[in-house]
Design a protein around this motif. Sequence first.
Motif, mmCIF file in Angstrom:
data_model
loop_
_atom_site.group_PDB
_atom_site.id
_atom_site.type_symbol
_atom_site.label_atom_id
_atom_site.label_comp_id
_atom_site.label_asym_id
_atom_site.label_seq_id
_atom_site.Cartn_x
_atom_site.Cartn_y
_atom_site.Cartn_z
ATOM 1 N N THR A 471 5.614 -0.653 6.784
ATOM 2 C CA THR A 471 6.378 -1.644 7.561
ATOM 3 C C THR A 471 7.817 -1.801 7.082
ATOM 4 O OG1 THR A 471 5.542 -3.399 6.095
ATOM 5 C CG2 THR A 471 4.326 -3.001 8.140
ATOM 6 N N LEU A 474 10.748 -2.047 9.682
ATOM 7 C CA LEU A 474 10.819 -3.093 10.702
ATOM 8 C C LEU A 474 11.984 -4.054 10.482
ATOM 9 C CD1 LEU A 474 7.029 -3.959 11.029
ATOM 10 C CD2 LEU A 474 8.462 -2.834 12.734
ATOM 11 N N ARG A 480 6.300 -10.753 7.971
ATOM 12 C CA ARG A 480 5.231 -10.115 7.207
ATOM 13 C C ARG A 480 4.834 -10.998 6.031
ATOM 14 N NH1 ARG A 480 9.239 -5.311 6.931
ATOM 15 N NH2 ARG A 480 10.414 -6.867 8.096
ATOM 16 N N TYR A 485 2.215 -6.800 5.074
ATOM 17 C CA TYR A 485 1.406 -6.709 6.288
ATOM 18 C C TYR A 485 1.973 -7.630 7.369
ATOM 19 C CZ TYR A 485 -2.054 -4.179 3.536
ATOM 20 O OH TYR A 485 -2.678 -3.243 2.741
ATOM 21 N N ILE A 486 1.886 -7.207 8.621
ATOM 22 C CA ILE A 486 2.490 -7.944 9.731
ATOM 23 C C ILE A 486 1.645 -9.159 10.093
ATOM 24 C CG2 ILE A 486 3.202 -7.817 12.142
ATOM 25 C CD1 ILE A 486 3.649 -4.821 11.749
ATOM 26 N N THR A 513 3.195 -10.475 17.374
ATOM 27 C CA THR A 513 3.985 -10.734 16.166
ATOM 28 C C THR A 513 4.952 -11.892 16.423
ATOM 29 O OG1 THR A 513 5.824 -9.264 16.744
ATOM 30 C CG2 THR A 513 3.901 -8.252 15.709
ATOM 31 N N ALA A 520 0.783 -6.062 16.999
ATOM 32 C CA ALA A 520 0.352 -5.235 15.868
ATOM 33 C C ALA A 520 -1.163 -5.144 15.872
ATOM 34 C CB ALA A 520 0.848 -5.816 14.543
ATOM 35 N N VAL A 524 -2.294 -2.153 9.667
ATOM 36 C CA VAL A 524 -0.948 -2.661 9.369
ATOM 37 C C VAL A 524 -0.869 -4.177 9.540
ATOM 38 C CG1 VAL A 524 0.043 -2.522 11.697
ATOM 39 C CG2 VAL A 524 1.490 -2.093 9.702
#
Length: 553
Positions: A471, A474, A480, A485-486, A513, A520, A524
Amino acid sequence: MQKPIIISVDDDPQVSAALTADLKAGFGKTYRILSSVSPQNTLISLKDLKGSGANVALFLCDQRMPGMTGVAFLQEAMKLFPDAKKVLLTAYSDTEVAIKAINDIRLDYYLLKPWDPPAEKLYPVVTDLLDDWQRHFKPDLKRIKVIGFQYSPHAHLIKDYLASNLIPYQWVDVQDNAARGGFLETNRISDKDLPVIIYDDGTFDKLPSVKKIAAKLGREPVLVHKIYDVIIVGAGPAGLAAAVYGASEGLKTLLVERKAPGGQAGTSSRIENYLGFPAGLSGADLTGRAISQARRLGAEFISPCTVCSIHEQDGYKTVVLEDGKEINTRSVIITTGVDYRKLEVPGIESLTGCGVYYGASNTEINACKGRDVFILGGGNSAGQSAVYLSNFAKNVYVIIRRDSLSYSMSAYLIDQMAAVKNIHLITDSVILSLTGHDHLENITYQNQSSGEKVTCKAAALYIFIGAKPYTDWLNADILRDDKGYILTGAELSRDRGLPKAWKLRREPLLLETSSAGIFAAGDVRAGAMARVASAVGEGSMAISMVHKYLADQ
């Protein structure tokens, strides 16, 4: 080329005749159908078929036969044709025998008698197995060749790309004397020009990049639409599922993958617990089926191609590729998964790709035959790799930090490993260093309890020490957690950054998100369950969320 062969064996002449008739009706145009009422005579005939260069695609035999059971017949038949698919015909009372055969001889399927109507009970099963066999079948035809040194990182990169993208190729080790003559001398190719890839049209490239190979094979990005309904970034199980469902539901769908389809699951030698496959299936099988399905339904797929950023303007999302190209879309699903964590020990940098590999890397199996190999890690991926490598290596040593595998590995895999004599578990230990001249030769590890240090020879080290989300690329607008992690859905409402990033009155959708219209799914995502089946579920669910978002727009 001769037709591949399907062989049926049943001691009852009437059943044998009926089975033969059904097989000829369903598959006779593509396959040669041979039948027999005697398993013993069939085994004798198999030797002649093997000597003639014939290819057997599938065995279908009865379990209850006088003098030799179906399982016993298949055990002997597989010595001559190990890649053929195996189907057992059973009565209901033999079901337990068939289930046991799945583990004992890797039985692919069992069919209960009678199989009427064949269009429902016989043909779908046999078709699926034959399609799988065809994917792995390598006829003696012109195909891509890769010539290079076994322990070359560049050669490993090329082989890994071809294998991961299910492109058949032949590997030629230049250190084999036979490879030194002919093509290399004729074209004045020296060692510094290696690796060389020879395409099936006879042209070749020295020291080719993966991008150049992809372009030559017609896999460079070709975009059909100016604006997509959904772009999926990452072709692991979640991304592939999203592509299948998005395309099947009429969305203009584009799937972008930076390496190769399948993600970490795609490198798995055997997934034993995926619903609907009692004999298990490899990650490559699952990936190949999913890619074919997505493309058939209309999804577009480009790989290798890296997405560098996503930004928004006038309600649309713009996906920016590494070459600067921009693609417009109405929504995005991020399914980039995770990368293997790097092992930090002396000597590893120069040996990565030269005997040290992250993940399964089944492309380098030949270098392990009859030699000792090591696996670092105690998760399911490590266990699956250990069982698979045990078929080739002299010994497989699995090194873990803890005192048992039970903390991180499924029980069925622990049992499988315990039953394999050449798999050895090394507990409470860490690797201290790796050494070798131009490839891995020795591993030094230490027992954390006793302090004892051990140095031993090693042909390869496969590393499975956890993962981190991919990630870093991004934008800051996509929130996150502290591990990268998203955050999605309900997780966002508890995050202090949401009021600044979120511009809408409604709450984020389930997999949405902190940036509206960007979703997502899979590994992830914060809170995701690291299972192939759950990733597939989330990928399909993300498409449902996309529909809701697009309806609001």
